[in-house]
Structure formats: C-alpha cells, structure tokens
Design an enzyme around this catalytic site. Structure first.
Site, mmCIF file in Angstrom:
data_model
loop_
_atom_site.group_PDB
_atom_site.id
_atom_site.type_symbol
_atom_site.label_atom_id
_atom_site.label_comp_id
_atom_site.label_asym_id
_atom_site.label_seq_id
_atom_site.Cartn_x
_atom_site.Cartn_y
_atom_site.Cartn_z
ATOM 1 N N LYS A 185 0.862 -1.189 0.000
ATOM 2 C CA LYS A 185 0.000 0.000 0.000
ATOM 3 C C LYS A 185 0.896 1.236 0.000
ATOM 4 C CE LYS A 185 -1.742 2.994 2.591
ATOM 5 N NZ LYS A 185 -1.919 4.153 1.696
ATOM 6 N N GLU A 260 10.419 1.365 9.808
ATOM 7 C CA GLU A 260 11.378 2.432 9.482
ATOM 8 C C GLU A 260 10.651 3.740 9.736
ATOM 9 O OE1 GLU A 260 14.402 2.003 8.720
ATOM 10 O OE2 GLU A 260 14.590 0.076 7.692
ATOM 11 N N CYS A 294 13.797 10.960 5.836
ATOM 12 C CA CYS A 294 13.762 10.564 7.247
ATOM 13 C C CYS A 294 15.119 10.705 7.927
ATOM 14 C CB CYS A 294 13.280 9.132 7.352
ATOM 15 S SG CYS A 294 14.128 8.065 6.201
ATOM 16 N N GLU A 395 10.331 16.041 14.458
ATOM 17 C CA GLU A 395 10.630 15.902 13.039
ATOM 18 C C GLU A 395 9.745 16.861 12.247
ATOM 19 O OE1 GLU A 395 9.567 12.193 11.053
ATOM 20 O OE2 GLU A 395 11.606 12.264 10.271
HETATM 21 P P1 NDP Z 1 2.478 8.374 7.615
HETATM 22 O O1 NDP Z 1 2.987 7.576 8.741
HETATM 23 O O2 NDP Z 1 1.324 9.251 7.805
HETATM 24 O O3 NDP Z 1 2.104 7.434 6.360
HETATM 25 C C1 NDP Z 1 2.923 6.414 5.894
HETATM 26 C C2 NDP Z 1 2.095 5.346 5.242
HETATM 27 O O4 NDP Z 1 1.227 4.761 6.200
HETATM 28 C C3 NDP Z 1 1.182 5.863 4.131
HETATM 29 O O5 NDP Z 1 1.061 4.875 3.141
HETATM 30 C C4 NDP Z 1 -0.136 6.055 4.850
HETATM 31 O O6 NDP Z 1 -1.252 6.026 4.000
HETATM 32 C C5 NDP Z 1 -0.113 4.857 5.766
HETATM 33 N N1 NDP Z 1 -0.957 4.969 6.945
HETATM 34 C C6 NDP Z 1 -1.392 6.104 7.552
HETATM 35 N N2 NDP Z 1 -2.154 5.781 8.633
HETATM 36 C C7 NDP Z 1 -2.196 4.431 8.697
HETATM 37 C C8 NDP Z 1 -2.812 3.502 9.580
HETATM 38 N N3 NDP Z 1 -3.543 3.892 10.611
HETATM 39 N N4 NDP Z 1 -2.652 2.181 9.349
HETATM 40 C C9 NDP Z 1 -1.900 1.749 8.312
HETATM 41 N N5 NDP Z 1 -1.300 2.577 7.432
HETATM 42 C C10 NDP Z 1 -1.437 3.903 7.623
HETATM 43 O O7 NDP Z 1 3.751 9.139 7.143
HETATM 44 P P2 NDP Z 1 3.876 10.124 5.941
HETATM 45 O O8 NDP Z 1 3.364 9.476 4.733
HETATM 46 O O9 NDP Z 1 3.291 11.427 6.342
HETATM 47 O O10 NDP Z 1 5.476 10.206 5.809
HETATM 48 C C11 NDP Z 1 6.232 11.048 6.564
HETATM 49 C C12 NDP Z 1 6.812 10.309 7.756
HETATM 50 O O11 NDP Z 1 7.436 9.099 7.385
HETATM 51 C C13 NDP Z 1 7.889 11.140 8.389
HETATM 52 O O12 NDP Z 1 7.673 11.204 9.764
HETATM 53 C C14 NDP Z 1 9.183 10.386 8.098
HETATM 54 O O13 NDP Z 1 10.172 10.497 9.019
HETATM 55 C C15 NDP Z 1 8.739 9.002 7.968
HETATM 56 N N6 NDP Z 1 9.621 8.296 7.051
HETATM 57 C C16 NDP Z 1 10.537 7.420 7.549
HETATM 58 C C17 NDP Z 1 11.409 6.788 6.724
HETATM 59 C C18 NDP Z 1 12.380 5.784 7.235
HETATM 60 O O14 NDP Z 1 12.945 5.038 6.472
HETATM 61 N N7 NDP Z 1 12.621 5.706 8.510
HETATM 62 C C19 NDP Z 1 11.425 7.025 5.288
HETATM 63 C C20 NDP Z 1 10.406 7.936 4.865
HETATM 64 C C21 NDP Z 1 9.555 8.545 5.722
HETATM 65 P P3 NDP Z 1 -1.888 7.399 3.439
HETATM 66 O O15 NDP Z 1 -0.849 8.011 2.583
HETATM 67 O O16 NDP Z 1 -3.069 6.939 2.697
HETATM 68 O O17 NDP Z 1 -2.219 8.231 4.641
#
Ligand code: NDP
Length: 506
Positions: A185, A260, A294, A395
């Site tokens: 997803k 991650e 990230c 962050e």
């Molecule tokens: P989110 O955590 O909001 O979303 C990440 C993914 O999870 C998206 O596909 C999102 O779907 C999905 N999601 C959201 N809510 C749920 C839920 N309740 N259950 C299951 N899946 C869910 O993060 P962002 O997309 O806003 O990304 C930014 C964040 O990700 C930052 O904090 C960053 O640090 C972190 N990040 C970490 C990385 C790493 O490798 N450590 C790499 C990249 C980012 P939808 O888009 O539909 O909301």
C-alpha cells in the site's frame, strides 16, 4: 470551446493485472509543483484488500514462487531490473509529478539505486544460507539437525510519500528474493510509480498474485491490510505515530513487524573539519528533497570555535539553492508534498521564532512566477537553537535546519544523542580517529563521516530507539523476510537407547 484533457487513470494491481476498485471510486493525486491533479487512482475498500491478500495467499500456498529455486527467482529479479531500465523515463516522470522529487535526483540516483539493489539482492539470494547443518552431538543421542530458512508468507508493505520507488524496492527486493508474496500500500499522495513497478514485475515473470498493490487511505486500506488474518508480516515506512499504531494492531494477530520511522539526525562539526566539504555536505544532508528525508541531518551541532563562520557560510550557500519545477534539470529543490505539509513546516518556523532561535536564512513560503502555483518553502536555517526547542526535538519533514552551539566534542555528542530518534548521525572532522570514536558513541543505525545520504546496496539501513527496528537493504534485509525452522532427525533406532522416554515410562 476548449475541453480540459482528462487525467490518466490507474487501477489497483491484483492477481497480475490492473483492476478497478469494487466501489468504482477514484481519488486524485496532486502534483505538488503545480498544485493541481495529475492522475486519478482507484480507491480500494476492504473487499479489494481482501481480494489482494487472498491472491497473495493463493500464490504463496501454490508454491509457484515460494518453492521456486533461488536461481529461478534470481533470474526474474534480474529481468525485473532490466524492465525498470527500459521504462526508466516513464517511472521517473510518474515519481516526479506525484512526489515533487527533482529530475536531477530521480534520474541521477533513485533509479540507479533500485536497479542496483535488485541486482545485488539477486546475488545475495544465490549466496544465502538457506540450510545450516548442525554438528552431530553424542547426547542425548545422535541425530541429524538442520536449521532451515523459509519465506514468511504474505507480507504487507506500507510506504511513505517521500521516496516511493526506493521505499517500495527496499521491501520488494528482499521479500521477492526470499519467496514471499506481497501486498503493497503506497502513500495516497504518491501511488503512481509503485503501480508501474507492479506492472513491470509481472512482465518480468513475477507470477500473478505474488506482488499486488492496493491504493487508498491508510486509515482504512492500511488498517484492513495490517489486521488481515492471512497477512504474516508487516513492513512499514512512515511516521513514528503510525508505526506505533501498526505495532498495536499487529499485536492482536502476533504478526511480525519491521518499522522504518522518523528521525532528527545530528551532524557534528568539529574545528578541524574541512569546511569546503562540510558546508555543501551539511546543506546536501538537510535540503535534499526539501528536507523530506527521514535521515536528513536536521540538527547541526557546531563547535563554538567555528560556530559563527559555519552559520554565515551555511546561510550564504543555502540562499543560492535554486527552487523550481522538479522536471527542470537546473532545479536543485522542488516543492514539499502538499499544502498541509507546507502549513506544518511554516508552523514549525513560527515556533522556532517564538522560542528565540535566530532566523538566518529563508523562513517563508517561496513565491514568484511558477512557484506561486506549488507548495514551495525557502531553505530555512535557524542559528542559536537550544536542543530542547520544538524545532530541535520534533521531526519537521521540511527544509528547516537547526544550528546548535557546543562547547566541546563531549557536549556535542551528548546533544546529538539527546533525542527519541536514532536513524542516522554524522561527523565532520579531519581526524579519522576522533570520527570513529564518536561513531561508537553516537546512538544511530547509520553513521556518516564527512558525508551524508550515502547508501549502498550491501549495507543495512534502519533505526535505533524510536526510529524503528529491523533492517532494510542488502543481505541483512533477507533475514527479515524469512523464518527459522529447526528439523531434527533421530539416529537412535533402539528404544533402550532412548533413556528420555523413561521420564514418562519409569
Ligand atoms: P504516515 O505515517 O502518515 O504514512 C505512511 C504510510 O502509512 C502511508 O502509506 C499512509 O497512508 C499509511 N498509513 C497512515 N495511517 C495508517 C494507519 N492507521 N494504518 C496503516 N497505514 C497507515 O507518514 P507520511 O506518509 O506522512 O510520511 C512522513 C513520515 O514518514 C515522516 O515522519 C518520516 O520520518 C517518515 N519516514 C521514515 C522513513 C524511514 O525510512 N525511517 C522514510 C520515509 C519517511 P496514506 O498516505 O493513505 O495516509
């Protein structure tokens, strides 16, 4: 009369083909550089997640991929990497219009990285130790003992919007290499390139059902996927808050999880650093992809002996970064992902001002000409930041750098480690001995010495502390997509030589 061109439409990818959502619904993907829709994508519901997971389960249980030999799977991974190269231009375009990544980065780094990762993972899969034979022990009786590595089963992969192709491949390559099936997803703002990957994987010979993509809101599609009884493992990249939620949801089914999550990575600058390298290196570390990485080095901790010079040079060089449409090859920094992310970032800038940090560069929404349409934020630098300030602890996920002063190397390390996160850390110094000493003291999964953002397909990536657990990339990632089975074959043929049975039958 002019007719507006219709948007390209994408279906879900289930059981080896594109398919509409059962509801027939779509959602729009916004191009953040233009502030307008660039595609319509099928909006999955629970019944579609179910279809995808059942397809993945069927494929796994049939053995068509899970029982294929490592050689057979490696060949398909190599063909998949070739398909990506053949379709590089289209993949790059889909990545850029949805995520705002610059063409300089996607063409010059991301595509090369995912192709290399697939090819190296194919090699690691061939070398992998699937069977380990244990030494024969005389007591409690001779036996043949083996430890097998088997695929986990159906893996749910949920990715963030900042690096859709790379984050997908970090999960896909090891999962496929080890014989698992996947339901992915992608983030709702950036699903296009992941869908294209699924199409290319199928063309390369990944059997139907082994790699499925469902698109739609995390709160519904993501949660249905995570809690689905046929899903065995969850691999997640995203925010720490959603990571915690996923861990809780996974607990009910006692599913395996790798996370991650976020970061607030520190870069320490010592007085003997080569500033000709360190200044552009620090800026590269924080402003790549408008700070939406990230592991960005968002806190720079500078020794007081060189503090003023470093601040001045950082501000001067940052103000010369060119912002613009990411499809323009001369642009260094594109937009941030959305209007709401832009507002979040500007909110943090305001909080930095209010807490008394000194703004030395940027701090505003970037405007002028084509920038007015999209979500652009100026490269922003705060000096005189205290590590307890919100901008130093939380962050931001935008182009905002906090520069913190340290009186000594020891104090710099203490400040660096004073965070809930532990994804990456860095040291700028001319003395390698000091660098390695600090590398040992810093609590982070990756340490960069005199550089930043350097990934290798054979080195692991993942977090300490609340940046998550589990490792992606390289041979280390393969372990995360296998489970261990111990097989014991007794060589004791006489009941009289099995004294342990007398425990029950004295
Ligand atoms: P989110 O955590 O909001 O979303 C990440 C993914 O999870 C998206 O596909 C999102 O779907 C999905 N999601 C959201 N809510 C749920 C839920 N309740 N259950 C299951 N899946 C869910 O993060 P962002 O997309 O806003 O990304 C930014 C964040 O990700 C930052 O904090 C960053 O640090 C972190 N990040 C970490 C990385 C790493 O490798 N450590 C790499 C990249 C980012 P939808 O888009 O539909 O909301």
């Amino acid at each position: 009369m002019s007719v507006a061109p219709s948007l390209p439409e994408f279906g879900l990818f289930i059981d080896g083909q594109y398919t509409p959502a059962t509801s027939g619904e779509f959602f729009e993907v916004i191009n953040p550089a233009m502030g307008m829709p660039c595609a319509r994508v099928a909006k999955a519901g629970p019944e579609d997640v179910n279809r995808a997971v059942e397809s993945a389960r069927r494929a796994f249980d049939s053995g068509v991929w899970s029982r294929a030999t490592p050689e057979e799977r490696a060949k398909v991974l190599i063909r998949f990497s070739q398909k990506i190269m053949e379709h590089a231009q289209e993949l790059a375009f889909l990545e850029i219009i949805a995520s705002g990544a610059t063409v300089r980065r996607v063409a010059g780094a991301d595509l090369l990285q995912i192709v290399d990762l697939l090819q190296q993972t194919a090699k690691f899969a061939l070398e992998y130790k699937y069977v380990e034979t244990l030494p024969v022990q005389p007591f409690p009786g001779p036996s043949h003992n083996q430890v097998w590595r088997e695929p986990v089963g159906v893996c749910a992969a949920i990715t963030a919007w900042n690096f859709p192709l790379i984050l997908a491949m970090w999960k896909l390559a090891p999962a496929l290499a080890m014989g698992n099936s996947i339901v992915m997803k992608p983030a709702s703002s950036t699903p296009l390139s992941t869908l294209k990957l699924a199409e290319l994987a199928a063309e390369a010979g990944v059997p139907a059902g082994v790699f499925n993509v469902v698109t739609g809101p995390g709160s519904s599609v993501g949660e249905t996927l995570v809690t689905h009884p046929m899903v065995d493992k969850i691999a997640f990249t995203g925010s720490t808050d959603v990571g915690r939620r996923i861990m809780q949801l996974a607990a009910t089914g006692v599913k395996r999880v790798t996370l991650e999550l976020g970061g607030k990575s520190p870069a320490i600058v010592l007085p003997d650093a080569n500033l000709e390298l360190a200044i552009p290196g620090i800026l590269f570390g924080v402003f790549l992809h408008s700070g939406q990485v990230c592991e960005c080095g968002t806190r720079v901790i500078v020794h007081e002996a060189i503090y003023d010079e470093v601040v001045e040079r950082l501000a001067d060089m940052a103000s010369r970064i060119k912002l613009g449409n990411p499809l323009d090859e001369t642009v260094g920094m594109g937009p941030v992902i959305s209007q709401s992310q832009l507002e979040t970032i500007l909110g943090y800038v305001e909080s930095g001002r209010q807490e008394g940090a000194r703004l030395v560069c940027g701090g505003q929404r970037a405007r002028g000409g084509p920038l007015d349409m999209g979500y652009f934020v100026e490269p922003t630098i705060f000096a005189d930041v205290d590590n307890r300030m919100k901008i130093a602890q939380e962050e931001i996920f935008g182009p905002v750098l906090s520069v913190i002063r340290a009186k000594s190397t020891e104090e710099a390390v203490a400040i660096a480690n004073d965070t809930i996160y532990g994804l990456a850390a860095g040291i700028w110094t001319g003395d390698l001995n000091t660098a390695y000493r600090l590398a040992r003291d810093l609590k982070a999964g990756t340490i960069w010495i005199n550089d930043w953002h350097m990934f290798r397909s054979d080195a692991p990536f993942g977090g300490y502390k609340q940046s998550g657990f589990g490792r992606e990339i390289g041979k280390y990632a393969l372990d995360e997509y296998t489970q261990l089975k111990h097989v014991h074959a007794s060589l004791v043929h006489e009941v009289s030589n099995r004294p342990w049975y007398t425990i029950l039958f004295p």
